[in-house]
Design a protein around this motif. Structure first.
Motif, PDB file in Angstrom:
ATOM      1  N   THR A 284       0.876  -1.159   0.029  1.00 44.36           N
ATOM      2  CA  THR A 284       0.076  -0.051   0.086  1.00 44.36           C
ATOM      3  C   THR A 284       0.795   1.343  -0.095  1.00 44.36           C
ATOM      4  O   THR A 284       1.921   1.209   0.631  1.00 44.36           O
ATOM      5  CB  THR A 284      -0.897  -0.041   1.147  1.00 44.36           C
ATOM      6  OG1 THR A 284      -0.017   0.051   2.181  1.00 44.36           O
ATOM      7  CG2 THR A 284      -1.858  -1.141   1.385  1.00 44.36           C
ATOM      8  N   GLN A 306      -4.637   0.672  -7.338  1.00 45.90           N
ATOM      9  CA  GLN A 306      -5.952   0.665  -7.185  1.00 45.90           C
ATOM     10  C   GLN A 306      -6.720   1.230  -5.844  1.00 45.90           C
ATOM     11  O   GLN A 306      -5.906   1.381  -4.957  1.00 45.90           O
ATOM     12  CB  GLN A 306      -6.225  -1.111  -7.082  1.00 45.90           C
ATOM     13  CG  GLN A 306      -6.161  -1.510  -8.514  1.00 45.90           C
ATOM     14  CD  GLN A 306      -6.803  -2.996  -8.307  1.00 45.90           C
ATOM     15  OE1 GLN A 306      -6.943  -3.439  -7.344  1.00 45.90           O
ATOM     16  NE2 GLN A 306      -6.710  -3.710  -9.434  1.00 45.90           N
ATOM     17  N   ARG A 307      -7.760   1.691  -6.138  1.00 44.32           N
ATOM     18  CA  ARG A 307      -8.616   2.069  -4.923  1.00 44.32           C
ATOM     19  C   ARG A 307      -9.881   1.995  -5.354  1.00 44.32           C
ATOM     20  O   ARG A 307     -10.662   2.343  -6.314  1.00 44.32           O
ATOM     21  CB  ARG A 307      -8.338   3.579  -4.638  1.00 44.32           C
ATOM     22  CG  ARG A 307      -9.077   4.227  -3.634  1.00 44.32           C
ATOM     23  CD  ARG A 307      -8.640   5.446  -2.974  1.00 44.32           C
ATOM     24  NE  ARG A 307      -9.645   5.982  -2.034  1.00 44.32           N
ATOM     25  CZ  ARG A 307      -9.045   6.615  -0.708  1.00 44.32           C
ATOM     26  NH1 ARG A 307      -7.864   6.805  -0.772  1.00 44.32           N
ATOM     27  NH2 ARG A 307      -9.822   7.019  -0.062  1.00 44.32           N
ATOM     28  N   ARG A 308     -10.569   1.406  -3.837  1.00 46.75           N
ATOM     29  CA  ARG A 308     -12.207   1.314  -3.957  1.00 46.75           C
ATOM     30  C   ARG A 308     -12.573   2.604  -3.371  1.00 46.75           C
ATOM     31  O   ARG A 308     -12.183   2.905  -2.592  1.00 46.75           O
ATOM     32  CB  ARG A 308     -12.397   0.048  -3.206  1.00 46.75           C
ATOM     33  CG  ARG A 308     -11.839  -1.412  -3.772  1.00 46.75           C
ATOM     34  CD  ARG A 308     -12.739  -2.487  -3.318  1.00 46.75           C
ATOM     35  NE  ARG A 308     -13.975  -2.715  -4.204  1.00 46.75           N
ATOM     36  CZ  ARG A 308     -13.852  -3.511  -5.359  1.00 46.75           C
ATOM     37  NH1 ARG A 308     -12.607  -4.078  -5.715  1.00 46.75           N
ATOM     38  NH2 ARG A 308     -14.995  -3.413  -6.150  1.00 46.75           N
ATOM     39  N   LEU A 402      -9.990  11.083  -3.107  1.00 49.19           N
ATOM     40  CA  LEU A 402      -9.250   9.888  -3.353  1.00 49.19           C
ATOM     41  C   LEU A 402      -7.841   9.715  -2.880  1.00 49.19           C
ATOM     42  O   LEU A 402      -7.165   8.771  -2.978  1.00 49.19           O
ATOM     43  CB  LEU A 402      -9.351   9.697  -4.923  1.00 49.19           C
ATOM     44  CG  LEU A 402     -10.635   9.573  -5.638  1.00 49.19           C
ATOM     45  CD1 LEU A 402     -10.439   9.511  -7.187  1.00 49.19           C
ATOM     46  CD2 LEU A 402     -11.330   8.628  -5.094  1.00 49.19           C
ATOM     47  N   TRP A 406      -3.835   3.654  -1.080  1.00 49.19           N
ATOM     48  CA  TRP A 406      -4.029   2.743  -2.520  1.00 49.19           C
ATOM     49  C   TRP A 406      -3.282   1.839  -2.334  1.00 49.19           C
ATOM     50  O   TRP A 406      -2.009   1.597  -1.828  1.00 49.19           O
ATOM     51  CB  TRP A 406      -3.697   3.637  -3.601  1.00 49.19           C
ATOM     52  CG  TRP A 406      -4.394   4.945  -3.837  1.00 49.19           C
ATOM     53  CD1 TRP A 406      -4.796   5.839  -3.074  1.00 49.19           C
ATOM     54  CD2 TRP A 406      -5.199   4.870  -5.268  1.00 49.19           C
ATOM     55  NE1 TRP A 406      -5.526   6.812  -4.127  1.00 49.19           N
ATOM     56  CE2 TRP A 406      -5.981   6.305  -5.206  1.00 49.19           C
ATOM     57  CE3 TRP A 406      -5.172   4.307  -6.467  1.00 49.19           C
ATOM     58  CZ2 TRP A 406      -6.493   6.820  -6.258  1.00 49.19           C
ATOM     59  CZ3 TRP A 406      -6.059   4.803  -7.440  1.00 49.19           C
ATOM     60  CH2 TRP A 406      -6.670   6.114  -7.415  1.00 49.19           C
ATOM     61  N   HIS A 407      -3.682   0.583  -3.003  1.00 45.68           N
ATOM     62  CA  HIS A 407      -2.826  -0.772  -3.076  1.00 45.68           C
ATOM     63  C   HIS A 407      -2.156  -0.377  -4.629  1.00 45.68           C
ATOM     64  O   HIS A 407      -2.594   0.199  -5.375  1.00 45.68           O
ATOM     65  CB  HIS A 407      -3.895  -1.788  -3.390  1.00 45.68           C
ATOM     66  CG  HIS A 407      -4.239  -2.262  -2.202  1.00 45.68           C
ATOM     67  ND1 HIS A 407      -5.767  -2.005  -1.632  1.00 45.68           N
ATOM     68  CD2 HIS A 407      -3.890  -3.038  -0.769  1.00 45.68           C
ATOM     69  CE1 HIS A 407      -5.845  -2.292  -0.660  1.00 45.68           C
ATOM     70  NE2 HIS A 407      -5.040  -3.204  -0.254  1.00 45.68           N
TER      71      HIS A 407
END
Length: 677
Positions: A284, A306-308, A402, A406-407
């Motif tokens: 992360t 990536q981020r949800r 955002l 983040w991964h």
């Protein structure tokens, strides 16, 4: 006895085989269209079978030597006058290597960071759309110079000194000069036109790099500031061998040279998998940031982020706007597995990303995936936190941030011109051997090892240098580091104190906490203290808002003035702007004396601007200035007992003091009061 003879015979056969597997090679700097330095011993070297005789012929001159036990050979041909074209032929063990169209003339090395690297046509080389060079179109159109030769050393990072590099000599033409260093071209063109002899310019630079990266380990360890990092670099060598062995097991993809407009856009590394499916939870990173500032360290290549994000139910059925700030260098961005935008060519590293997300893709729970490709320097989503956001079209006030965790998952590493694609398990990024010191173009010694050492001991006349922006904030250190770099190069080349001319960094708004004036002062002090150096001042050709000023012709030609006047006997040339020398106090005023002020000084505008004056309280006030011949008289009604004067003492100095030749004075201060970097 028979056994002994058998062993001896086998040994001789093995030696013979060993020689056969060591083919005759020339150092890569000897390619077609090369220029060799006139009036100096001509050094030619390469590799071959140990013990073999090597014969070298250049025109009518011949020399022989023997390959040493390490497989290296070197000859020195006697000095020659300008001429050519000649053929260089090397023979050994029945092998022959030939280099055609060789000229003898003047050879210079051009190095530094982005302002030296910046080509005549920046966009053709993948630079930002905001970067340009004044007069470049005409310079390229008229670039028919059969006796002007160009060599660009491709970027290379190395832990230890290297013997080879990638790059070949080219004849100056409209096709070759467009992506060549603008400063180096204008410098070389001016020399060629003035001298009427062949000129070769070797360009070896890398944008955004500090001076310590261009300094050899043996000299850098002399500076206390760098002793610890040098020791850590030495301890890194065994792990680097392990890393290189690990990389050899990976899939490899050749990367084309130049600003390829299709390679990165068409590159597919199983992207569908990373665009649609969650990345491993292992790694992360808090964004925005440059990943060099995280545990990743120096890394060029392909990294997925990536981020949800959950959105309000009221957003369903509406188009959204996705903002990610600037991404260094390229990106392809997905929303719930579908592409929504991307910049997939070089030059847009500082362009904020803003993509429309169609309503059909929007769900309550969404996956944003970004493929980032970085080819050099900093990498990643690096803007400000407020630039990372998602909101319904026309409703930015409703934005969801955002910024934050983040991964990420690196999938391929770019090393030189080769992309190493990570695999699974032990061959994934997490199985990559981790170096004790992150190796990159900003790592001390790495660019000297990879981009300067391979040029040595090629005979040269001298060097030109444009660097310093990456050392702003460390001026006190630079005062010791820069002279050390010059001494390092001169020591390794073993050509004596060859001329070393450099450019004082241009005006630029580095922000309120920076003091680039101290870096300019460090450069000025280097010129005053180090023999056979010279400095070009750029306070009249800078750009406060672009660190890459467009007026490169003046810079290159001013460097050439130093060479023509000091190395080629053009005694009537004025080659430097005024340099402050001393002051005298007289009746509440200060009189300043300058070098390079023959014929008188000039103030433009007449009030001088840029000058401030202080008394014993060390508080500076705007000063009045008057030219009296080759001196300046400076005073202020607010400073009855003046003690010190400063000129151009800011991040963005604008030249107001010149000599009659129109060359600007260097910024200076007459005091030595404590001053931060």
């Amino acid at each position: 006895m028979k056994s002994y003879l058998l062993v001896l015979l086998v040994g001789l056969l093995l030696v013979g085989c060993a020689r056969e597997t060591r083919p005759l090679r020339l150092a890569p700097i000897f390619s077609d269209h090369a220029v060799l330095q006139r009036q100096q011993p001509i050094r030619i070297w390469g590799w071959g079978a140990p013990g073999a005789t090597v014969t070298v012929r250049l025109d009518t001159v011949t020399a022989q030597t023997e390959v040493d036990t390490e497989g290296r050979w070197l000859v020195e041909l006697p000095p020659q006058e300008a001429g050519g074209p000649y053929t260089l032929a090397v023979e050994s063990n029945g092998e022959r290597r030939v280099v055609e169209d060789v000229l003898i003339g003047e050879v210079w090395v051009a190095s530094g960071q982005s302002n030296m690297e910046m080509p005549l046509m920046p966009r053709l080389a993948g630079w930002s759309p905001g970067d340009s060079v004044y007069g470049a179109a005409e310079a390229v159109r008229t670039a028919n110079y059969p006796q002007l030769r160009l060599l660009t050393v491709e970027r290379a990072v190395a832990l230890t000194p290297q013997d080879t590099f990638a790059g070949t000599w080219q004849v100056a033409s409209p096709q070759t000069v467009a992506t060549f260093s603008a400063v180096a071209f204008f410098f070389a063109r001016r020399l060629h036109e003035a001298l009427g002899v062949p000129v070769g310019i070797i360009h070896s630079s890398w944008g955004g790099t500090p001076a310590e990266a261009w300094t050899g380990r043996d000299h850098l360890r002399e500076l206390e500031d760098f002793r610890e990092i040098v020791a850590r670099l030495e301890a890194t060598e065994p792990v680097l061998h392990e890393l290189e062995a690990w990389r050899s097991r990976l899939q490899q993809i050749a990367v084309p040279t130049g600003n390829d407009t299709t390679f990165w856009a068409t590159l597919d590394l199983n992207d569908g998998r990373y665009a649609e499916n969650p990345l491993p939870d292992t790694l992360t990173m808090s964004l925005p940031t440059r990943w060099e500032n995280t545990e990743m360290g120096a890394f060029d290549g392909v990294v997925w982020f990536q981020r949800r994000v959950q959105v309000p139910e009221a957003w369903l059925g509406r188009d959204l706007v996705l903002e990610l700030g600037p991404i260094d260098d390229m990106d392809r961005t997905y929303f719930n597995g579908q592409p929504v935008g991307g910049y997939e060519r070089l030059g847009y590293w500082n362009t904020p990303r803003r993509y429309r997300v169609p309503a059909a893709l929007v769900r309550r729970d969404n996956l944003i995936a970004v493929r980032v490709i970085d080819t050099q320097g900093g990498g990643g989503l690096w803007g400000q936190p407020e630039q990372l956001r998602l909101y319904p079209e026309n409703e930015p006030q409703a934005a969801v941030s955002l910024a934050g965790m983040w991964h990420y998952w690196p999938v391929a590493e770019l090393v030189g011109r080769r992309l190493y694609v990570f695999g699974e398990g032990s061959l994934s990024y997490t199985g990559r051997p981790k170096l004790p010191v992150s190796l990159g173009p900003n790592t001390p010694t790495t660019l000297f090892n990879g981009m300067i050492h391979p040029l040595i001991p090629y005979s040269i006349r001298g060097a030109i240098w444009y660097q310093g922006e990456s050392n702003v904030g460390r001026a006190s250190q630079y005062e010791r580091l820069f002279p050390t770099l010059i001494r390092c190069w001169r020591t390794h080349w073993a050509l004596g104190d060859f001329p070393f001319y450099f450019v004082q960094i241009a005006p630029y708004d580095y922000g309120p906490n920076a003091r680039s004036q101290r870096l300019r002062e460090a450069q000025l002090r280097t010129m005053l203290r180090v023999p056979h150096t010279g400095m070009v001042v750029t306070t009249d050709v800078g750009d406060d808002h672009n660190i890459h000023p467009a007026r490169k012709r003046e810079v290159g030609e001013r460097l050439a003035l130093w060479a023509l006047a000091n190395d080629y006997g053009f005694r009537d040339l004025v080659y430097s702007g005024p340099i402050y020398e001393r002051m005298e106090r007289e009746d509440g005023r200060l009189r300043l004396y300058f070098r390079y002020a023959e014929g008188g000084l000039v103030l433009r505008p007449a009030d001088g601007g840029e000058f401030v004056i202080a008394g014993p309280d060390r508080v500076f006030h705007p000063a009045r200035v008057r030219v009296e011949g080759e001196t300046l008289v400076v005073w202020s009604p607010r400073v009855p007992d003046p003690q010190a004067v400063r000129y151009g003492w800011s991040n963005t100095p604008h030249a107001t003091l010149f000599n009659r030749a129109g060359l600007p004075a260097s910024p200076f201060r007459t005091d030595d009061w404590p001053e931060g970097d």
